[in-house]
Design an enzyme around this catalytic site. Structure first.
Site, PDB file in Angstrom:
ATOM      1  CG  ASP A 240      -1.990   0.952   1.223  1.00  0.00           C
ATOM      2  OD1 ASP A 240      -2.006   1.810   0.285  1.00  0.00           O
ATOM      3  OD2 ASP A 240      -2.886   0.977   2.205  1.00  0.00           O
ATOM      4  N   GLY A 266      -1.976  -4.886  -1.754  1.00  0.00           N
ATOM      5  CA  GLY A 266      -2.111  -3.398  -1.717  1.00  0.00           C
ATOM      6  C   GLY A 266      -3.284  -3.058  -0.750  1.00  0.00           C
ATOM      7  CG  HIS A 267      -5.921   1.182  -0.049  1.00  0.00           C
ATOM      8  ND1 HIS A 267      -5.185   1.924   1.252  1.00  0.00           N
ATOM      9  CD2 HIS A 267      -7.095   1.869   0.038  1.00  0.00           C
ATOM     10  CE1 HIS A 267      -6.162   2.615   1.773  1.00  0.00           C
ATOM     11  NE2 HIS A 267      -7.106   2.510   0.884  1.00  0.00           N
ATOM     12  CG  PHE A 268      -9.361  -1.892  -1.712  1.00  0.00           C
ATOM     13  CD1 PHE A 268     -10.322  -1.555  -0.809  1.00  0.00           C
ATOM     14  CD2 PHE A 268      -8.739  -0.751  -2.517  1.00  0.00           C
ATOM     15  CE1 PHE A 268     -10.959  -0.311  -0.746  1.00  0.00           C
ATOM     16  CE2 PHE A 268      -9.454   0.451  -2.140  1.00  0.00           C
ATOM     17  CZ  PHE A 268     -10.204   0.721  -1.516  1.00  0.00           C
TER      18      PHE A 268
END
Length: 288
Positions: A240, A266-268
């Site tokens: 992320d 990553g972020h999700f």
């Protein structure tokens, strides 16, 4: 895999329709799942069936997101304080006396406000790229946001508007993911369609320009960690660039027993690691 169905419900809070997903036995321990930007409870679609045999799962769409009402920015004062107030009343309306929190992105400052207001209700915290430390703010991703926070002008708004564009949303989903082909385009295209609705641009600008109120509360959140010793599990997308891994590692400063897992995504993180995250949650909450 759980055989418990996921229900899609609505309730009205302060005159606003709040949509939420619910699964699991009504008498089981509650896990309240709070999504981030630019998503909705849709981000939990793969996780809920993996936990519904053991937990009572409640995942609302914040006001302005998903299937919840989205009053125009001129008709509602969008701020994280107000979203937290609505979420708090939502939990009371559903009769949630205590619950573990799952917080991601925007869900972190909303959920941690709930914890500050009623620490006795929060039994544990699962943070998935849900930040509470300045070192967790990725420098490049946050530069335009911090400029907007400092001064809201058409010039500072323009790069922040791009964050809600289809390309900006796709970047949030794919950046830092070891194998981007594992991320279903349905996820970011779903979010992009909802962000393209009339009025969303101003709603999101109001919220993003208010993000400084969250950073100002970081010391209070950290004091809450120290005084409560709340059990905390960080399941963090290590790639992320919005909330970087240093934000996950920082929890140990105030919660030495925090359990931290940096995943190659990553972020999700749920888009690629829902099964692994579910297993970590089951183990973690099973020991609380």
């Amino acid at each position: 895999m759980s055989s418990h169905p996921v229900h899609h419900r609505t309730t009205t809070v302060d005159g606003h329709v709040i949509a939420y997903r619910e699964a699991g036995p009504a008498d089981a321990p509650v896990l309240l799942l709070l999504h981030g930007f630019p998503s909705s409870s849709h981000m939990f679609r793969d996780l809920l069936p993996l936990l519904a045999d053991r937990y009572h799962l409640i995942a609302p769409d914040h006001l302005g997101f998903g299937r919840s009402d989205a009053p125009a920015a001129g008709d509602f004062p969008y701020s994280f304080d107000r979203l937290a107030e609505i979420t708090g009343r939502f939990t009371e309306q559903l009769g949630l006396k205590e619950y573990a929190l799952y917080i991601q992105d925007y869900g972190a400052p909303i959920g941690l406000r709930l914890a500050l207001a009623h620490p006795e209700r929060v039994t544990a915290i699962v943070t998935q790229n849900g930040n509470a430390y300045e070192e967790g703010l990725g420098a490049d991703a946050w530069a335009p946001v911090l400029a907007l926070i400092a001064e809201r002008t058409p010039e500072t708004e323009a790069p922040v508007r791009a964050i809600s564009s289809p390309d900006g949303i796709r970047w949030q989903y794919l950046t830092g993911v070891a194998d981007p082909t594992l991320v279903s385009p349905d996820a970011y295209e779903h979010d992009a369609a909802l962000m393209a609705r009339p009025g969303q641009g101003e709603i999101q600008l109001d919220l993003i320009s208010d993000y400084g109120s969250n950073i100002a509360l970081y010391p209070a959140f950290q004091e809450y960690f120290r005084t409560s010793r709340v059990p905390l599990l960080a399941v963090w997308g290590g790639g992320d660039e919005i909330f970087v891994p240093e934000g996950a590692l920082a929890f140990r400063r105030d919660l030495p027993d925090a359990e931290i897992h940096l995943l190659p995504t990553g972020h999700f993180a749920l888009e690629t690691h829902a099964a692994q995250i579910a297993a970590l949650i089951r183990d973690f909450l099973g020991r609380i």
